[in-house]
Scaffold this active site. Structure first.
Site, PDB file in Angstrom:
ATOM      1  N   GLY A 249      23.755 131.404  -7.050  1.00 49.14           N
ATOM      2  CA  GLY A 249      24.075 130.471  -5.967  1.00 49.14           C
ATOM      3  C   GLY A 249      22.848 129.693  -5.559  1.00 49.14           C
ATOM      4  O   GLY A 249      21.857 129.653  -6.280  1.00 49.14           O
ATOM      5  N   ASN A 250      22.924 129.045  -4.410  1.00 49.99           N
ATOM      6  CA  ASN A 250      21.778 128.296  -3.907  1.00 49.99           C
ATOM      7  C   ASN A 250      21.794 128.302  -2.381  1.00 49.99           C
ATOM      8  O   ASN A 250      22.723 128.822  -1.778  1.00 49.99           O
ATOM      9  CB  ASN A 250      21.770 126.870  -4.482  1.00 49.99           C
ATOM     10  CG  ASN A 250      22.996 126.087  -4.079  1.00 49.99           C
ATOM     11  OD1 ASN A 250      23.185 125.765  -2.912  1.00 49.99           O
ATOM     12  ND2 ASN A 250      23.871 125.806  -5.046  1.00 49.99           N
ATOM     13  N   ARG A 251      20.796 127.729  -1.785  1.00 48.95           N
ATOM     14  CA  ARG A 251      20.611 127.857  -0.331  1.00 48.95           C
ATOM     15  C   ARG A 251      21.366 126.814   0.484  1.00 48.95           C
ATOM     16  O   ARG A 251      21.171 126.719   1.691  1.00 48.95           O
ATOM     17  CB  ARG A 251      19.121 127.785  -0.004  1.00 48.95           C
ATOM     18  CG  ARG A 251      18.382 129.068  -0.347  1.00 48.95           C
ATOM     19  CD  ARG A 251      16.888 128.920  -0.116  1.00 48.95           C
ATOM     20  NE  ARG A 251      16.578 128.398   1.206  1.00 48.95           N
ATOM     21  CZ  ARG A 251      15.432 127.816   1.539  1.00 48.95           C
ATOM     22  NH1 ARG A 251      14.486 127.660   0.631  1.00 48.95           N
ATOM     23  NH2 ARG A 251      15.236 127.388   2.768  1.00 48.95           N
ATOM     24  N   SER A 252      22.202 126.018  -0.132  1.00 43.57           N
ATOM     25  CA  SER A 252      22.939 125.017   0.639  1.00 43.57           C
ATOM     26  C   SER A 252      23.770 125.671   1.741  1.00 43.57           C
ATOM     27  O   SER A 252      24.481 126.639   1.498  1.00 43.57           O
ATOM     28  CB  SER A 252      23.873 124.252  -0.304  1.00 43.57           C
ATOM     29  OG  SER A 252      24.761 123.468   0.452  1.00 43.57           O
TER      30      SER A 252
END
Ligand code: CTP
Ligand code: CA
Length: 227
Positions: free
Chosen positions: A33-36
């Protein structure tokens, strides 16, 4: 002409917004995933709705509540998001791709949970994902405006301008995500709105305010264009 006095200047537009960070499975319990946070995209959806647009919000997981009056579709993976976007593209007049879309997915997803035992060093083979934005640009109807986002950790404006040209979008909102307190996973943002004709600087402001500024610039792109 402040943001609050603008009235319903998006009446007649159908705005498709993508938001959040997509997730690609590694095994049944893990993902890439990512930090968005999804906040920027949700703010655009709320602002467009308030300004009279019909709004379709295609969201990867965020934990944010569904904004009132917005048609919401929940997705998880890049492929889900792509399918949802393509299914709604024909009815869309403005696309705002604020989602942080995974560039990679696991080349093969483990059927069972990967175990700790014996795992000193594990390498994960990754494959690329489709570029939804490029596909949108290729398949949009005449007159549909397409705005991309660019999250950059270095050379923000130069990289954003390269993306504008490479992807063939009408505008790119560039964010410098290298600084704490703005951009990813934050209430605040800063950056610039790039078009082929120039750049508008957005100083540090709330994502709510930046959403209004982005929509102001989108409307300027409408002027002169057949609609
Ligand atoms: N995007 C997309 N599909 C992908 C990757 C990105 O639609 N598979 C969209 C994002 O929603 C964003 C824009 O493309 O609007 C730019 O995303 P960004 O990650 O900044 O650019 P990339 O083209 O993926 O390039 P890189 O990550 O290598 O900088
Ligand atoms: Ca990317």
């Amino acid at each position: 002409e402040g943001a609050v006095e603008q009235g319903r200047d998006f009446t007649g537009e159908t705005v498709l917004v993508t938001a959040g960070g997509t997730r690609e499975a590694i095994d049944p319990v893990r993902f890439i995933g990512n930090r968005s946070s999804g906040r920027m995209g949700y703010a655009v959806a709320v602002a467009a709705r308030r300004r009279g647009a019909k709004v379709v919000l295609i969201s990867a997981p965020t934990g944010l509540p569904c904004p009132a009056g917005v048609e919401m579709e929940h997705v998880v993976t890049v492929e889900d998001m792509r399918a949802a976007v393509m299914a709604r593209l024909n009815e869309t007049t403005v696309v705002v791709m604020a989602a942080a879309v995974s560039d990679y997915r696991a080349k093969s997803v483990a059927d069972q949970k990967m175990k700790r035992e014996g795992a000193q060093a594990v390498s994960l083979e990754l494959a690329g994902t489709v570029d939804i934005l490029r596909e949108v640009v290729g398949r949009r109807r005449d007159g549909t405006l397409v705005v991309g986002f660019a999250a950059e950790t270095e050379n923000a404006v130069a990289n954003g301008r390269a993306k504008l040209e490479r992807k063939g979008v009408d505008a790119v909102v560039v964010n410098d995500v290298s600084k704490d307190g703005i951009g990813f996973d934050s209430e605040q943002n800063a950056g610039s709105f790039l078009t082929k004709d120039g750049a508008v600087e957005f100083p540090v402001m709330s994502k709510t305010e930046m959403a209004e500024r982005i929509l102001d610039e989108v409307l300027k792109l409408r002027v002169g264009a057949a609609h």
